[in-house]
Design a protein around this motif. Structure first.
Motif, PDB file in Angstrom:
ATOM      1  N   UNK A  94      10.104   1.475 -14.308  1.00 26.04           N
ATOM      2  CA  UNK A  94      10.886   1.847 -13.390  1.00 26.04           C
ATOM      3  C   UNK A  94      10.188   3.372 -13.550  1.00 26.04           C
ATOM      4  N   UNK A  95       9.290   3.356 -13.575  1.00 23.06           N
ATOM      5  CA  UNK A  95       8.450   5.104 -12.802  1.00 23.06           C
ATOM      6  C   UNK A  95       8.701   5.194 -11.485  1.00 23.06           C
ATOM      7  N   UNK A  96       9.593   5.945 -10.941  1.00 23.30           N
ATOM      8  CA  UNK A  96      10.223   6.443  -9.946  1.00 23.30           C
ATOM      9  C   UNK A  96      10.622   7.864  -9.947  1.00 23.30           C
ATOM     10  N   UNK A  97      10.766   8.418  -8.634  1.00 21.37           N
ATOM     11  CA  UNK A  97      10.957   9.350  -8.665  1.00 21.37           C
ATOM     12  C   UNK A  97      12.479   9.933  -7.865  1.00 21.37           C
ATOM     13  N   UNK A  98      13.320  10.851  -8.666  1.00 23.69           N
ATOM     14  CA  UNK A  98      15.184  10.050  -8.118  1.00 23.69           C
ATOM     15  C   UNK A  98      14.821  11.535  -7.198  1.00 23.69           C
ATOM     16  N   UNK A  99      15.237  10.722  -5.858  1.00 23.16           N
ATOM     17  CA  UNK A  99      15.596  11.571  -4.373  1.00 23.16           C
ATOM     18  C   UNK A  99      17.320  11.543  -4.240  1.00 23.16           C
ATOM     19  N   UNK A 157       7.145   5.153  -6.709  1.00 29.21           N
ATOM     20  CA  UNK A 157       7.573   4.975  -5.079  1.00 29.21           C
ATOM     21  C   UNK A 157       8.807   5.604  -5.742  1.00 29.21           C
ATOM     22  N   UNK A 158       9.865   5.965  -4.248  1.00 26.37           N
ATOM     23  CA  UNK A 158      11.399   7.231  -4.217  1.00 26.37           C
ATOM     24  C   UNK A 158      12.683   5.861  -4.566  1.00 26.37           C
ATOM     25  N   UNK A 218      15.626   0.167  -9.351  1.00 26.38           N
ATOM     26  CA  UNK A 218      15.189   0.957 -10.373  1.00 26.38           C
ATOM     27  C   UNK A 218      13.956   0.501 -10.485  1.00 26.38           C
ATOM     28  N   UNK A 219      13.484  -0.831 -10.678  1.00 25.15           N
ATOM     29  CA  UNK A 219      11.988  -1.256 -10.819  1.00 25.15           C
ATOM     30  C   UNK A 219      11.616  -1.420  -9.153  1.00 25.15           C
ATOM     31  N   UNK A 220      12.375  -2.220  -8.325  1.00 22.48           N
ATOM     32  CA  UNK A 220      11.913  -1.935  -7.282  1.00 22.48           C
ATOM     33  C   UNK A 220      11.498  -1.030  -6.623  1.00 22.48           C
ATOM     34  N   UNK A 273       0.913  -1.286   0.078  1.00 20.03           N
ATOM     35  CA  UNK A 273      -0.191   0.425  -0.027  1.00 20.03           C
ATOM     36  C   UNK A 273       1.028   1.270   0.204  1.00 20.03           C
ATOM     37  N   UNK A 274       2.078   1.605   0.316  1.00 17.96           N
ATOM     38  CA  UNK A 274       2.757   2.736   1.000  1.00 17.96           C
ATOM     39  C   UNK A 274       3.822   2.665  -0.789  1.00 17.96           C
ATOM     40  N   UNK A 275       4.055   3.941  -0.943  1.00 18.40           N
ATOM     41  CA  UNK A 275       5.051   3.444  -2.212  1.00 18.40           C
ATOM     42  C   UNK A 275       6.827   3.521  -1.471  1.00 18.40           C
ATOM     43  N   UNK A 276       7.284   2.444  -2.463  1.00 17.06           N
ATOM     44  CA  UNK A 276       8.328   1.730  -2.004  1.00 17.06           C
ATOM     45  C   UNK A 276       9.483   3.204  -2.544  1.00 17.06           C
ATOM     46  N   UNK A 277      10.420   2.702  -0.699  1.00 14.15           N
ATOM     47  CA  UNK A 277      11.470   3.810  -0.654  1.00 14.15           C
ATOM     48  C   UNK A 277      12.768   3.570  -0.995  1.00 14.15           C
ATOM     49  N   UNK A 278      13.579   3.162  -2.042  1.00 18.46           N
ATOM     50  CA  UNK A 278      15.012   2.222  -2.403  1.00 18.46           C
ATOM     51  C   UNK A 278      15.895   3.485  -2.103  1.00 18.46           C
TER      52      UNK A 278
END
Length: 534
Positions: A359-364, A319-320, A313-315, A285-290
């Motif tokens: 691999x739709x993620x936000x890069x932080x 998420x982030x 990037x896929x995990x 449910x929560x967005x992944x943070x890798x």
């Protein structure tokens, strides 16, 4: 004698149904597995042989051929053990089932006949349901994960010996005679928990424990993080050690909305395929943070292997992906991020197949301003001794094309005083702003192939991020002064659109463009350093 069962394996993050064909023929006793199996599948011959004997059955002294079809698809893993064992027992007429429903069989066998769990159950069961299978027989440890897919019966098996029901006198008599043992799958039916029967996905997820109220000051950084979360923009924090860069980044999940049901299914499939899904109470449910370590390899970041598995990037999909101390990562590793950041997927080509992972993620990411870390910090005890050339060399580890793809480059200064009486900005306050801005975006992009401002491209960008004359002139002047690329120009437009959404403005105004330009911190610093060195 010929028999056929169905099993499954993974192809990327998707399940593929495999026909397990068994042929028993007269000849020198031997067992051969064909159909492009890997070494773990070839070794299954000895596992299956020992499991059959240790469960009271007889391993046929015949020429046994096991074919995994389609033959042109390379297979790996131990998920075919159970299908091979049952296929041999059924073909040799030692075992039969009362049910005639179409069953998918998955599981690894121990030498004593115990069933061991396998990875990737969720995408396999989902594929089985799409292909019209009515049930799946698998290890008990995988039953809870398989039960997340509704509309298909889940039969959970702990031991191969359960099939012959040795506890009853009838089964004992059958096992000791030449008649086949008749097993019933009905007794193995896994009962889904009530909450899963109602709905596998529950949007009322537990909020993260970390909160932005723990961060003292840094109000402008929290504003930048709110903007990044609202439009799913890439963000970088630049500052000396101890200013809270990592602390600020690790609290980003606390202001992001939960995954939608479709996003949760896709994300859970990725984690299941990678063998990292450990929950049993529903989809993620929560967005992944890798947050991978800077020693990670290229394959670990984007995925790889002879049969590729998902990378970080896929995990981090939906998420982030947090890269702490960005310049410490290998340049080759950082450069492979360029394609996923644009295409939002990773394509890995092998000799026999091409694999595509979302691999739709936000890069932080975060970094120090210089090798020693104290450039421009005005620290009373630590003074930067790095030359302009050394600082430029340090920052050159991050290429211009990668830097172009980072929308917000924000400086995190060392606080000069500790505001104890100021009411801190909490995650709840920031989350309300993010939710409101994302609701505007969802309504604006309804029925379009995008869902957030960071995904705007081409005609959509020109349509939804229109500037008035004054704003366009300001942005053009900035483009000429800083020497920005057209990609950076477009990303400033997207960022200005998100800032306008947070402020509740229908159109982009000059102050929104000015604030978006302000977040191109590294671009402005490069110009200053060039003037200083000149």
């Amino acid at each position: 004698m010929y028999g056929k069962l169905h099993s499954a394996c993974l192809h990327g993050i998707d399940g593929v149904v495999i026909q397990v064909e068994i042929d028993l023929a007269n000849g020198l006793p031997q067992t051969a597995i064909i159909g492009l199996p890997d070494s773990s599948i070839r070794e299954s011959v000895e596992r299956v042989r020992a499991a059959i004997k240790n469960c009271g059955f007889t391993y046929p002294l015949k020429r046994i051929t096991i074919n995994l079809a389609p033959a042109d698809l390379r297979k790996e893993g131990s998920s075919f053990d159970l299908a091979a064992a049952l296929g041999i027992l059924m073909t040799s007429e030692q075992l039969q089932f009362k049910e005639t429903e179409q069953i998918l069989t998955i599981g690894e066998l121990a030498l004593d006949g115990t069933l061991r769990p396998v990875t990737g159950i969720l995408p396999m069961v989902e594929r089985a349901k799409r292909d019209g299978f009515t049930g799946v027989l698998l290890p008990w440890e995988n039953a809870a994960e398989a039960a997340l897919i509704g509309g298909i019966n889940v039969y959970a098996l702990r031991h191969l010996q359960e099939l012959i029901q040795l506890g009853s006198s009838e089964a004992k008599q059958e096992a000791s005679s030449s008649t086949p043992v008749t097993a019933s799958l009905a007794k193995l039916l896994y009962e889904r928990p009530a909450r899963l029967n109602e709905q596998a996905f529950d949007s009322n997820y537990a909020e993260p424990l970390e909160d932005y109220r723990d961060v003292i000051g840094q109000q402008h950084i929290k504003r930048a993080l709110t903007i990044a979360a609202a439009g799913m923009h890439n963000i970088m924090l630049i500052g000396p050690p101890g200013t809270g860069k990592t602390m600020l980044m690790k609290r980003l999940p606390s202001i992001l909305p939960p995954l939608s049901e479709q996003e949760a299914l896709t994300t859970t499939k990725i984690f299941s395929a990678a063998g990292k899904f450990k929950q049993s109470d529903g989809l993620m449910k929560g967005r992944p943070f890798r947050a991978p370590h800077h020693t990670i390899s290229t394959g670990g970041l984007v995925g790889g292997g002879s049969i590729p598995k998902p990378g970080e990037v896929s995990l981090a999909h939906k998420g982030i992906l947090f890269l702490d101390e960005l310049p410490e990562f290998s340049r080759n590793v950082l450069e492979v991020l360029r394609q996923p950041l644009e295409d939002r997927e990773v394509t890995i080509s092998r000799a026999r197949a091409v694999f595509t992972f979302p691999a739709h993620f936000m890069l932080a990411c975060s970094m120090n301003p210089c090798p020693c870390g104290y450039y421009g910090s005005d620290h009373p005890q630590h003074h930067c001794s790095c030359s302009v050339g050394r600082i430029s060399q340090y920052r050159a580890k991050i290429s211009g094309p990668l830097l172009d793809r980072i929308d917000l480059q924000v400086e995190v200064p060392r606080p000069k005083e500790w505001p104890s009486d100021t009411k801190p900005i909490t995650s709840a306050h920031m989350r309300d702003q993010v939710y409101a801005a994302q609701a505007i975006q969802l309504a604006r992009y309804h029925r379009l192939p995008i869902s957030s401002n960071s995904e705007l491209f081409g005609n959509y960008l020109r349509r939804f991020a229109v500037l008035d004359k004054a704003s366009a002139e300001m942005l053009q002047a900035t483009l000429d002064t800083l020497g920005l690329s057209m990609r950076a120009y477009d990303r400033i437009l997207k960022l200005a659109r998100t800032i306008a959404d947070i402020d509740g403005a229908e159109s982009i105004q000059s102050q929104h463009v000015a604030e978006a330009i302000q977040y191109r911190q590294l671009d402005r610093q490069y110009v200053t350093m060039e003037e200083t060195s000149g």
